[in-house]
Design an enzyme around this catalytic site. Structure first.
Site, PDB file in Angstrom:
ATOM      1  N   GLU A 104      39.401  62.855  66.727  1.00 58.70           N
ATOM      2  CA  GLU A 104      39.767  61.942  65.643  1.00 58.70           C
ATOM      3  C   GLU A 104      40.774  62.664  64.772  1.00 58.70           C
ATOM      4  O   GLU A 104      40.603  63.852  64.464  1.00 58.70           O
ATOM      5  CB  GLU A 104      38.537  61.550  64.820  1.00 58.70           C
ATOM      6  CG  GLU A 104      38.875  60.733  63.577  1.00 58.70           C
ATOM      7  CD  GLU A 104      37.679  60.530  62.649  1.00 58.70           C
ATOM      8  OE1 GLU A 104      37.912  60.355  61.436  1.00 58.70           O
ATOM      9  OE2 GLU A 104      36.538  60.549  63.128  1.00 58.70           O
ATOM     10  N   GLU A 109      43.802  60.624  53.791  1.00 57.71           N
ATOM     11  CA  GLU A 109      42.683  59.985  53.101  1.00 57.71           C
ATOM     12  C   GLU A 109      42.732  60.389  51.632  1.00 57.71           C
ATOM     13  O   GLU A 109      43.111  61.511  51.302  1.00 57.71           O
ATOM     14  CB  GLU A 109      41.336  60.436  53.670  1.00 57.71           C
ATOM     15  CG  GLU A 109      41.098  60.111  55.120  1.00 57.71           C
ATOM     16  CD  GLU A 109      39.751  60.666  55.577  1.00 57.71           C
ATOM     17  OE1 GLU A 109      38.748  59.952  55.399  1.00 57.71           O
ATOM     18  OE2 GLU A 109      39.707  61.777  56.101  1.00 57.71           O
TER      19      GLU A 109
END
Length: 923
Positions: A104, A109
């Site tokens: 991933e 973020e």
């Protein structure tokens, strides 16, 4: 792009695996003014308080990461909503495979409580209980990233990934950083995901300061082939001191010849000279961005920028804690400490409490008149510290508190301030930066708490001196500019590779991997020999320091009343399948107590695909060699060798109607409880119990005495529970055992007092079987291991069912058996349901079993279903994960009456707030 809708339950992962509070709707994504806008709103929809949107490109636009040199970027303006807002730009493999084996990539973020930290991470591992993470944040110095657009990117070259913001590379990792313990999974196809979550385990939830609606705006998402044309990167310092001069910034690695470069600097700074693609800058007093507008006719213009924090000079204001012989009486702590003199200097020697997940030192203070000045960083804390055993990047918190307001976390806690121990030899000067503002009602401070290595069971020794408060405005003898390299805490085995403790809490069950099985030790620490398994257990290393010149005065560890370990959030919450939302903090299951010894099994050895295909369990499940369950059928390994389990021998019985030495005494239950009784086949004596159809969490409550003197042995797997059970319930019905401390557990305070839980799944119906319980989690890790005096049994928790259960030989077994051992279950839940076979993409529930198409396990091998969906139901059936929530409670009472069969029937309503709710996940 396609929109994913709902709250995750549609994908078998309610709350998207992170307890998120929003409901995703396609209507919350719109294009206006040439920008994509993903809008988070506070509005009621489908019984949810918030809505937002989530888009992905799977099967539509997929990126081959095996290309020689590519740049993947998006120009984004992040939302400014505040607490609980969680925007992300990230990538998952195509097709989705068992996480985290396929990897991933979190390109960007932000979380609202840390609005100036851009986060970037990579996730990888062998399987869900053996995974790791690398990455960290980049700090935006002064200007909020929500004020303007920035370009968030990763640059991919063979076996290397670099993270960039506006052309500034702030971190990079190669395959060498994760091998040999793990396999580099990023040489395959991936797809993009854009979303804005509201709430969750990591960002927390919105409060009264959060503003709605709030939007993430996306100008573009691009993939660029850099094999022949590369635009370059900006390089230079991100931290300088006030009025620092002659700092150079350059555009490097460019294959483009720029016709002109225009430089912009923070207010009060100036460009004093330029040369080629470089500029020399004299800084003033303001933080901001150093920007470069590079002009090129053929390739277009490009903007580079780098955030630069211009830090004021700090001078000592007062000493927070100066080591003296009576210092011990001034500090309340969970660890032990003593005053020593080293090289003529007074030093506090502190031994962290290895059994404390949140080890604390509380110091009373009346010197902090305005704690908000530490939030604005007009004042800062500094500390000299040294440890020969602490892992690099060990985190230290200072928490400011008002003792009169202390309650359930975060009540009474004003703010936290953070520093990291780099791990360099000798003394380090820690500079504490503002971390987060907790209880905004707190305006005064009369105590502070120091938390070292929160969230890890470690017993390192630290030397501390010169713990000072400083203020801006220094002109001479100022604090030096920090040279710290760590940007994020390291929950690490490093430095403790032979102590038999899972220090970094890696692993789904909390007891694997540890020591030489951990990537921090595997092949890196001298104690660990590659491919030869863990080293022989040795005593925990004891740091060596110069001998004290005076006899130390000691004090016994004192409980810390204001920093409740059961409520402090400094340990990352458990993170479930990141196919639902990116995960950032080291993913940590409910903490476990350290095992008494390290396991003797060697690290897993990777198998080739042909070997994996030949593995009998793979062949039986028709998984075409893609993934293999372990021989326990609990975890699903991807092409990893199965490991034999150690045998368990029966130790004693908790509940057994034919044994007069039962160690558990019935106390209460949700429905009638018969002992002794007969089963439908006439077997006698057994316990007979009919589950209450009106009780979502039906319980049987036992008191136990002197049976569990050390509950951590069940957590570590040294001991296990086994039960003979006959049930009318369907196959794969879940049974939970929970260990409690009655002095702490109350009906309304779940999870307080609940030491640990253990799970098993039935594999048959209407016949006897012997089931084995595996450790699930520790709801309250503060419960002492010797304090367990009650036990709760839950049949089919979370469902309204009314099945009959008959059981006997509810036993405790201990590991190390060689003859006449307990037989581990070899059955699986994989063959329970059927019906969709051959019709896995028609949108019809052909099996009439509640599972349609790829959600049905009968379609696990269908080409129409991605690997993620093929394995999702198997994983969920074999390892259900539960999420806690408050439950109902009732007054405790016990009634006894004589049944017609002549046995004693017992019935009571339980005073238990079990507080369980299902969290279906995709692993």
């Amino acid at each position: 792009w396609e929109a994913q809708t709902g709250n995750g339950c549609e994908y078998n992962v309610c709350g998207w695996g992170n307890a998120e509070a929003q409901y995703y709707r396609a209507e919350n994504a719109e294009v206006s003014d040439g920008k994509l806008k993903i809008i988070a709103k506070k509005e009621r929809y489908q019984n949810f308080a918030y809505t937002s949107a989530r888009l992905r490109t799977i099967n539509l636009a997929e990126i081959d990461l095996t290309q020689p040199h590519i740049l993947l970027e998006a120009r984004i303006k992040v939302p400014s909503g505040g607490y609980g807002i969680w925007p992300a730009f990230w990538m998952m493999p195509s097709p989705e495979v068992l996480w985290p084996t396929g990897g991933e990539l979190d390109i960007m973020e932000f979380i609202g409580r840390e609005p100036n930290l851009a986060q970037g991470y990579m996730h990888y591992g062998n399987l869900y209980n053996d995974k790791s993470i690398k990455g960290g944040p980049l700090k935006f110095a002064s200007e909020s990233p929500a004020n303007d657009f920035h370009v968030y990117a990763i640059e991919k070259t063979p076996n290397k990934i670099a993270w960039l913001i506006d052309g500034y590379e702030y971190q990079s990792y190669t395959s060498d950083d994760i091998e040999p313990k793990f396999t580099w999974p990023f040489e395959s196809k991936f797809h993009f995901i854009l979303n804005v979550a509201v709430g969750g385990n990591w960002p927390g939830w919105p409060d009264d300061t959060t503003t709605f609606p709030t939007a993430m705006e996306v100008d573009y998402v691009r993939v660029t082939d850099l094999s022949s044309v590369q635009g370059g990167k900006i390089t230079g310092k991100t931290l300088v001191q006030i009025n620092q001069q002659a700092v150079t910034y350059c555009i490097e690695d460019s294959k483009i010849t720029y016709a002109a470069i225009t430089w912009e600097v923070p207010l009060g700074s100036q460009v004093v000279s330029t040369s080629g693609t470089c500029a020399t800058i004299d800084f003033g007093t303001s933080s901001g961005f150093v920007k470069a507008l590079a002009e090129s006719g053929d390739c277009g213009d490009k903007i580079f920028s780098i955030p630069v924090e211009v830090q004021p000079k700090y001078k000592k204001e007062f000493g927070v804690m100066q080591p003296t012989e009576n210092i011990i009486s001034q500090i309340v702590s969970t660890g032990s400490m003593q005053y020593v003199s080293i090289a003529g200097e007074p030093v506090l020697q502190y031994n962290r409490n290895i059994t404390a997940l949140y080890d604390v030192m509380q110091i009373e203070t009346d010197f902090i008149s305005n704690p908000d000045l530490y939030v604005t960083e007009e004042k800062k804390f500094y500390m000299d510290i040294m440890s020969t055993t602490a892992a690099p990047c060990t985190r230290v918190f200072i928490q400011l508190e008002d003792s009169s307001l202390i309650g359930e976390y975060p009540a009474g806690r004003h703010s936290r301030h953070v520093a990291y121990i780099d791990g360099a030899p000798g003394w380090e000067r820690l500079e504490f930066d503002f971390y987060d503002r907790l209880d905004r009602s707190v305006s005064k401070v009369d105590s502070m708490t120091v938390l070292i290595d929160s969230g890890v069971f470690r017993g390192d020794r630290y030397l501390i001196k010169n713990f000072d408060s400083t203020t801006v405005g220094c002109t001479e003898n100022c604090e030096a500019l920090s040279t710290a390299q760590c940007r994020k805490e390291s929950l690490s085995e490093a430095g403790a590779c032979t102590d038999g403790i899972n220090n970094d809490m890696a692993g789904y069950s909390g007891d694997d991997p540890q020591d030489c099985d951990d990537s921090d030790c595997y092949g890196l620490d001298p104690a660990c020999i590659v491919n030869e398994g863990p080293a022989t257990p040795a005593p925990s290393p004891v740091p060596t320091f110069p001998a004290p010149t005076a006899s130390p005065s000691t004090s016994a560890p004192t409980p810390m009343p204001t920093s409740n370990p059961t409520s402090s959030p400094t340990v990352p919450s458990p993170t479930v399948s990141p196919t639902m939302h990116p995960t950032t903090s080291p993913t940590t299951p409910s903490p476990t107590v350290p095992p008494t010894q390290q396991p003797t099994n060697p690290p897993s050895k990777a198998l080739g695909l042909s070997e994996c295909s030949a593995y009998s369990v793979c062949a039986k499940l028709n998984l075409n060699g893609n993934c293999c369950p372990t021989d326990t059928n609990i975890y699903l390994d991807c092409c990893f060798e199965s490991q034999k389990k150690q045998g368990y021998a029966r130790e004693f019985s908790f509940v057994n109607p034919s044994d007069s030495n039962e160690r558990a005494s019935y106390f209460s239950s949700s429905a009638p409880y018969y002992e002794p009784a007969s089963d439908p086949e006439g077997n006698y004596p057994v316990v007979s119990y009919k589950r209450d159809v009106m009780a979502k969490y039906d319980i049987i409550y036992y008191k136990i005495t002197e049976s569990i003197s050390n509950a951590k042995l069940y957590v570590s797997g040294e001991k296990k529970f086994f039960i003979d059970v006959y049930s009318t319930a369907p196959k794969c019905t879940q049974i939970i055992i929970q260990l409690d401390d009655l002095s702490m557990a109350e009906p309304t305070n779940y999870p307080s007092g609940r030491h640990s839980r253990y799970v098993a799944l039935t594999t048959t119906s209407n016949s006897w079987e012997r089931i084995e319980f595996d450790f699930l989690d520790q709801p309250d890790p503060s419960v002492p291991d010797n304090a367990v005096d009650a036990m709760v049994v839950l049949f089919d928790p979370g469902n309204l069912s009314t099945d009959n259960y008959y059981f006997k030989n509810f036993d405790s077994a201990t590991r190390g058996c060689t003859d006449n051992c307990e037989s581990p279950s070899t059955k699986s839940c994989a063959d329970v349901y059927s019906g969709e076979s051959g019709d896995c993409s028609d949108g019809v529930n052909n099996g009439l079993n509640g599972q349609i198409d790829c959600n049905d396990p009968d379609c696990t091998a269908s080409p129409a279903c991605s690997a993620q969906l093929r394995l999702a139901f198997l994983a969920a059936e074999d390892r259900l994960v539960l999420n806690h929530s408050p439950g109902a409670s009732a007054d405790m009472k016990i009634n006894s009456f004589r049944s017609s069969a002549g046995s004693i029937a017992k019935f009571g309503t339980a005073a238990m707030a079990i507080g369980l709710s299902f969290l279906c996940i995709t692993l």
